[in-house]
Write a protein that holds these residues in place. Structure first.
Motif, PDB file in Angstrom:
ATOM      1  N   ASP A 291       0.861  -1.187   0.000  1.00 59.43           N
ATOM      2  CA  ASP A 291       0.000   0.000   0.000  1.00 59.43           C
ATOM      3  C   ASP A 291       0.895   1.234   0.000  1.00 59.43           C
ATOM      4  N   PRO A 292       1.246   1.756  -1.190  1.00 57.80           N
ATOM      5  CA  PRO A 292       2.160   2.912  -1.254  1.00 57.80           C
ATOM      6  C   PRO A 292       1.667   4.114  -0.455  1.00 57.80           C
ATOM      7  N   GLN A 293       0.360   4.373  -0.465  1.00 56.36           N
ATOM      8  CA  GLN A 293      -0.169   5.518   0.267  1.00 56.36           C
ATOM      9  C   GLN A 293       0.018   5.339   1.768  1.00 56.36           C
ATOM     10  N   ASN A 294      -0.206   4.129   2.250  1.00 55.69           N
ATOM     11  CA  ASN A 294      -0.012   3.862   3.675  1.00 55.69           C
ATOM     12  C   ASN A 294       1.459   4.014   4.058  1.00 55.69           C
ATOM     13  N   ALA A 296       3.638   6.014   2.586  1.00 53.13           N
ATOM     14  CA  ALA A 296       3.920   7.449   2.612  1.00 53.13           C
ATOM     15  C   ALA A 296       3.413   8.075   3.914  1.00 53.13           C
ATOM     16  N   THR A 297       2.236   7.667   4.345  1.00 50.13           N
ATOM     17  CA  THR A 297       1.679   8.186   5.593  1.00 50.13           C
ATOM     18  C   THR A 297       2.544   7.808   6.784  1.00 50.13           C
ATOM     19  N   PRO A 549      -5.050  17.513   4.117  1.00 48.37           N
ATOM     20  CA  PRO A 549      -4.086  16.569   3.528  1.00 48.37           C
ATOM     21  C   PRO A 549      -2.885  17.242   2.878  1.00 48.37           C
ATOM     22  N   ALA A 553       1.150  16.249   2.962  1.00 48.02           N
ATOM     23  CA  ALA A 553       1.854  16.052   1.684  1.00 48.02           C
ATOM     24  C   ALA A 553       3.121  16.892   1.636  1.00 48.02           C
ATOM     25  N   HIS A 556       5.717  15.092   3.727  1.00 49.01           N
ATOM     26  CA  HIS A 556       6.227  13.910   3.023  1.00 49.01           C
ATOM     27  C   HIS A 556       7.201  14.315   1.924  1.00 49.01           C
TER      28      HIS A 556
END
Length: 578
Positions: A291-294, A296-297, A549, A553, A556
């Protein structure tokens, strides 16, 4: 020099940055397999439970011991923050190297700079400047590290002191030329006294070094294996460090330095953990991440954790110079926050590593070593409970006389690497009754603009922390004082935890407010501060302010930029060898 003044100036502040850069350069590329201070050699030494001699040789060639000796005695120690900056590269490379090579020596030496006679100070300075190590015997494993209940007894003879008892864990004793020892009993009573000894000169039939099997050590395996046993061991009366029975005062002041600096240095290891996780994420094959988004988070939250923790760490370090009567609270606060930040951040980053978490070699293998080494730093007299019990007796006074009444802290408190006034061991106080840091929270919250999304979010969160401090004040004043009949002990610990988080929020706001957009545009951006306050608010159960968000971002983006440029993740944004 028992009340040593150690002056700093703009040129000296710049010199600390240059020395830190020199250490980074000399330690070299950690991934280079031929590097004597690289990950491969450090991990091999850890498996063998030995000191990494190649890495220590690098620090010897730099002359690291001079960083622990005041300038007045021929060394380079000019400020607490300078020492923090110079030692962070070492801790970023290896916690055992940082603790075993250096900070144990500095912690022992600090008691001598603070309480020793001029002759004791000169003798120790000569030893350290020629490469010797110092050790400090304080741990009391039989009494959950309550050092006041020392099992070492000091008895007064006609012309000398006699020492009897044991200390099971003394870091670096096996190679120390000086030992600072705390023991009960003194020439004039039964208090806690401190002595400065030459362990190599003690009679062999009255003193011996004990050894713990390497298998007993989970972390810092090359350093924490020695102890000591004394059997009616004679030492000269001149060995007394400070007045008879003055050991508690010595320790309480010394803890303010050791707790602050140790907690601030551990952040460098969290920096390495985050760097390792980003490396794993960046080098995965396309589509390999579940899960790339997870991911990154997770990386973003870890960076936010690091920044909020470093804000309090740097503020507490600079407070040793700027607010020395308040540092008993701030030093205990940063040390008590350490296990929480470490546990959460490490656990989250472990999910990014996946099965690579179990790697024992190379750059990724360092992550597991950090997981084993760092918790040891938060044990003992500087553990969470010990730090909480330092703060608890001061809460009622702070609530009654300081919160919502004190003047805010000077802006210099929140500006990393800027010049500092002279440092005085004698200015440290066990309880000052003031809290300028929380006053800065009120001042910043009252002056926050509301133009951008980040500023509006930051303002809303800052107001929640002001309300939290007001509620905290009311609850503290409503409770029976600690130790009084009917006092709710658990409630005091819970309130202390909340107070520490309020201080962390105040530090974040102060660092953001004092940041110069030309020097560091990221720290001047409200995005990271809003994310940090939101993270702290979650810990307090404050969940009525949403985090846009785009702010996460932006943070990140900074994680990836610093990784790509080879910069550290702390407030100093230091270039790293790669």
């Amino acid at each position: 020099m028992s009340q040593a003044l150690l002056s700093t100036a703009p040129l000296e502040a710049q010199a600390a940055g240059r020395r830190a850069a020199t250490v980074e350069r000399m330690l070299g590329d950690p991934a280079d397999r031929a590097n004597p201070a690289g990950h491969r050699r450090l991990l091999a030494a850890d498996r063998a439970a030995t000191v990494c001699e190649g890495a220590e040789d690098v620090l010897d060639s730099f002359g690291m011991n001079a960083e622990f000796v005041p300038r007045a005695l021929g060394g380079r120690f000019d400020s607490c923050e300078s020492l923090l900056r110079v030692m962070r590269p070492v801790w970023r490379r290896d916690v055992g190297l940082g603790m075993g090579y250096g900070m144990t020596t500095f912690m022992a030496a600090s008691d001598v700079w603070m309480r020793g006679t001029p002759d004791q100070q000169r003798r120790l300075a000569r030893l350290l400047l020629t490469g010797s190590k110092a050790a400090m015997a304080q741990h009391e494993t039989a009494h959950t590290n309550d050092f006041v209940r020392s099992q070492v007894r000091l008895a007064a003879g006609d012309r000398e002191l006699r020492i009897t008892g044991a200390k099971p864990v003394i870091n670096n004793l096996q190679r120390a030329d000086a030992l600072v020892l705390f023991g009960r009993g003194a020439p004039d009573g039964d208090g806690l006294s401190t002595v400065l000894l030459d362990p190599r000169g003690l009679p062999a039939d009255r003193f011996r070094i004990t050894r713990r099997p390497p298998a007993d050590s989970v972390g810092l395996r090359g350093y924490f294996w020695a102890g000591a046993r004394f059997t009616d061991c004679p030492v000269p009366r001149e060995a007394l460090l400070g007045p008879p029975g003055g050991g508690v005062v010595t320790a309480e002041r010394s803890f303010q330095l050791s707790r602050t600096l140790m907690a601030a240095l551990v952040l460098a290891a969290v920096d390495s953990s985050l760097r390792t996780a980003v490396l794993v994420e960046r080098t995965r094959a396309p589509g390999a991440a579940a899960d790339p988004q997870n991911t990154a988070t997770t990386l973003t939250k870890a960076f936010v954790n690091l920044l909020l923790y470093d804000s309090l760490a740097v503020v507490a370090t600079r407070a040793l110079h700027l607010l020395p009567t308040e540092t008993s609270v701030y030093s205990a606060a940063i040390k008590s926050l350490l296990p929480k930040v470490l546990r959460d951040t490490t656990y989250d980053l472990a999910t990014v590593l996946g099965s690579q978490l179990y790697a024992r070699d190379g750059t990724v293998g360092v992550f597991q070593k950090i997981v084993r080494d760092v918790p040891i730093i938060s044990l003992g007299h500087a553990g969470t409970v010990a730090c909480q019990t330092t703060i608890i007796p001061q809460l009622t006074t702070l609530a009654r006389t300081s919160w919502f009444k004190s003047e805010e802290a000077p802006a210099a408190l929140f500006r990393p690497a800027e010049p500092l006034p002279p440092f005085s061991y004698g200015a440290l106080a066990t309880a000052g009754g003031r809290d300028s840091l929380s006053a800065s929270l009120l001042a910043t919250a009252a002056s926050l603009p509301g133009g951008s999304v980040g500023e509006r979010t930051l303002r809303a969160l800052a107001q929640r922390f002001v309300a939290e401090l007001r509620d905290l004040r009311g609850r503290v004043l409503a409770l029976q004082p600690p130790g009084a009949p009917g006092a709710r002990t658990t409630a005091w610990f819970a309130l202390t935890d909340r107070y520490v988080l309020v201080l962390a929020a105040a530090a974040v706001l102060g660092v953001w407010r004092a940041s110069d957009g030309l020097r560091d545009p990221f720290l001047a951006d409200p995005a990271w501060a809003a994310c940090a306050l939101h993270r702290i608010a979650e810990r307090l159960g404050i969940r009525d302010v949403d985090l846009p968000p785009q702010l996460a971002a932006r943070v990140h983006q900074e994680v990836l930029a610093r990784f790509g440029d080879g910069h550290g993740f702390d407030l100093y944004n230091t270039p790293l060898p790669h």
